[in-house]
Design an enzyme around this catalytic site. Structure first.
Site, PDB file in Angstrom:
ATOM      1  N   HIS A  87       0.828  -1.207   0.000  1.00 42.76           N
ATOM      2  CA  HIS A  87       0.000   0.000   0.000  1.00 42.76           C
ATOM      3  C   HIS A  87       0.868   1.265   0.000  1.00 42.76           C
ATOM      4  O   HIS A  87       0.594   2.221  -0.725  1.00 42.76           O
ATOM      5  CB  HIS A  87      -0.936  -0.019   1.213  1.00 42.76           C
ATOM      6  N   GLU A 127       2.153   1.735  -3.361  1.00 41.20           N
ATOM      7  CA  GLU A 127       1.110   2.249  -4.250  1.00 41.20           C
ATOM      8  C   GLU A 127       1.144   3.780  -4.202  1.00 41.20           C
ATOM      9  O   GLU A 127       1.042   4.453  -5.228  1.00 41.20           O
ATOM     10  CB  GLU A 127      -0.261   1.715  -3.833  1.00 41.20           C
ATOM     11  N   HIS A 128       1.302   4.306  -3.016  1.00 40.68           N
ATOM     12  CA  HIS A 128       1.380   5.770  -2.887  1.00 40.68           C
ATOM     13  C   HIS A 128       2.675   6.318  -3.473  1.00 40.68           C
ATOM     14  O   HIS A 128       2.670   7.344  -4.157  1.00 40.68           O
ATOM     15  CB  HIS A 128       1.258   6.159  -1.411  1.00 40.68           C
ATOM     16  N   GLU A 139      -5.242   8.064   5.924  1.00 40.94           N
ATOM     17  CA  GLU A 139      -6.303   7.390   5.163  1.00 40.94           C
ATOM     18  C   GLU A 139      -7.079   6.462   6.080  1.00 40.94           C
ATOM     19  O   GLU A 139      -8.310   6.405   6.043  1.00 40.94           O
ATOM     20  CB  GLU A 139      -5.687   6.544   4.041  1.00 40.94           C
TER      21      GLU A 139
END
Lengths: 192, 233
Positions: free
Chosen positions: A80, A83-84, A160
């Site tokens: 994750h 991904e950023h 998030e």
């Protein structure tokens, strides 16, 4: 850096346009037929081409063989976080420039982290296909992993979760909660 | 297409390969006992409930049968759980659910659950809800026939076409990439419908018996800590 390389190279890149071709239209209406051309580059990269001429757009999708449940035990959260990081620039494209490149050409883009893959895609006018292939390959080759970018995105990922899950009624219910209760294998049941 | 291939080779061809790390074992043992958990939610004012059953292994006849059972039980206004919990009992306004809440039944590669969830009023009990759920599931096998399967296939096709065209057509790229990644065979996209058509009433009944058994499920209840807060009701 080593870990990043482990994440790469095992992906499927799909290039998809729109529309049935003539042959497909001649077939029975009930028949389901999408053109698929599939091959591998010498480096193992899987490539799928699926032509569709119904609109002058093209989709470039890059799928990486790493999702949040198949991460190594001591590396949870990396898929994750990467991904950023994939949107934070490379040596050739500065921070935010990838996003601008797509949007200023009238396109849309996104990425996501799933159980068994992370994906990235752009939908752009078809005359920008080469540009997008260059940009997608560019960030596959190497990201601009600076402490500033990393600290910044670690904060974004943490927030998030706070905004979308922890500070929402029914946050994480049941999509994030249930795997932790229903499964017994740590890979499926740990808190992602 | 030739131009696209040349560009792909030009830009991606020079990227060096690396050894792919071994995939961890993500298998799950057969569940033998029903499980139930409660989650306290300090921000919720109404209870909610989710029920999840472990899925059959991907790409088996039972997996496709479960895809149809998803249509029969959960998806759309004519699904049996919608009819029971919404139309008949009025316990909830909508039954959410499906296979893989982070995608669809095609874009995962390992254990998964078929799940549904509802929110309901504080005056309704969890027992009332689960009794209604059990009424549907327990009576399901006796109702299964070819017509039910045919109707489910129509809904499945409709949903599949929606997904393929979704996000400006990105759904199609998603399935092609998923099948290349998981199965080394993106052309599977064109055989999905045939696999659903192979499902017989016997396979559906077998799937209900093994996978929709109570001992294969987990129930999760949200305990709403704001239930009695006047300001939130």
């Amino acid at each position: 850096m080593k870990n990043k390389l482990l994440l790469l190279l095992f992906l499927a890149t799909g290039i998809v346009g729109f529309a049935q071709n003539d042959n497909a239209q001649k077939k029975k209406a009930s028949e389901f037929n999408i053109p698929v051309e599939y091959y591998k580059l010498n480096n193992g990269l899987k490539v799928i081409l699926s032509q569709d001429k119904s609109s002058p757009t093209v989709i470039v999708a890059a799928y990486y063989n790493i999702g949040f449940r198949i991460e190594p035990k001591d590396r949870t959260g990396f898929a994750h976080l990467f991904e950023h990081m994939m949107f934070q620039g490379s040596k050739n494209l500065g921070k935010m420039e990838f996003i601008k490149l797509v949007q200023e050409n009238g396109g849309v883009l996104n990425g996501s982290t799933r159980f068994d893959f992370t994906n990235y895609f752009e939908i752009v006018p078809s005359n920008k296909l080469e540009t997008m292939l260059w940009a997608e390959a560019d960030r596959m080759k190497g990201l601009d992993i600076t402490q500033d970018n990393l600290t910044n995105q670690q904060g974004v990922v943490k927030n998030e979760v706070k905004v979308n899950v922890l500070n929402q009624p029914y946050g994480g219910f049941p999509w994030l909660d249930m795997p932790q209760y229903a499964n017994t294998n740590w890979y499926n049941a740990h808190n992602f | 297409m030739a131009e696209a291939k040349a560009w792909i080779e030009k830009y991606f061809g020079g990227i060096p390969s690396v050894k792919i790390p071994a995939k961890p074992d993500v298998s799950e043992p057969r569940q033998e006992k029903e499980k139930e958990f409660t989650k306290n939610d300090s921000l919720a004012n109404k209870p909610a409930l989710a029920v999840a059953y472990h899925m059959p292994t991907r790409n088996t006849p039972e997996y496709y049968a479960m895809g149809l059972l998803d249509q029969i039980l959960i998806q759309g206004d004519n699904a049996l759980l919608q009819k029971k919990l919404v139309d008949e009992k009025g316990y909830t306004s909508y039954v959410s659910g499906g296979i893989n809440y982070l995608g669809n039944m095609f874009n995962y590669n390992g254990p998964m659950q078929i799940m549904f969830d509802v929110t309901y009023d504080n005056e309704t009990s969890k027992k009332q809800l689960m009794d209604a759920v059990d009424e549907v599931i327990d009576g399901l096998s006796a109702k299964v026939n070819q017509e039910m399967i045919d109707n489910a296939i129509i809904k499945m096709r409709s949903q599949l076409y929606d997904e393929l065209g979704g996000s400006f057509g990105f759904g199609r790229a998603d399935l092609l990439c998923s099948f290349a990644l998981f199965d080394d065979n993106p052309a599977r996209i064109n055989t999905l419908e045939d696999e659903f058509k192979k499902v017989t009433p016997e396979i559906v009944k077998k799937t209900i018996s093994e996978y929709l058994r109570k001992t294969n499920r987990t129930i999760l209840v949200v305990n709403p800590l704001l239930a009695n807060n006047e300001k939130t009701n």
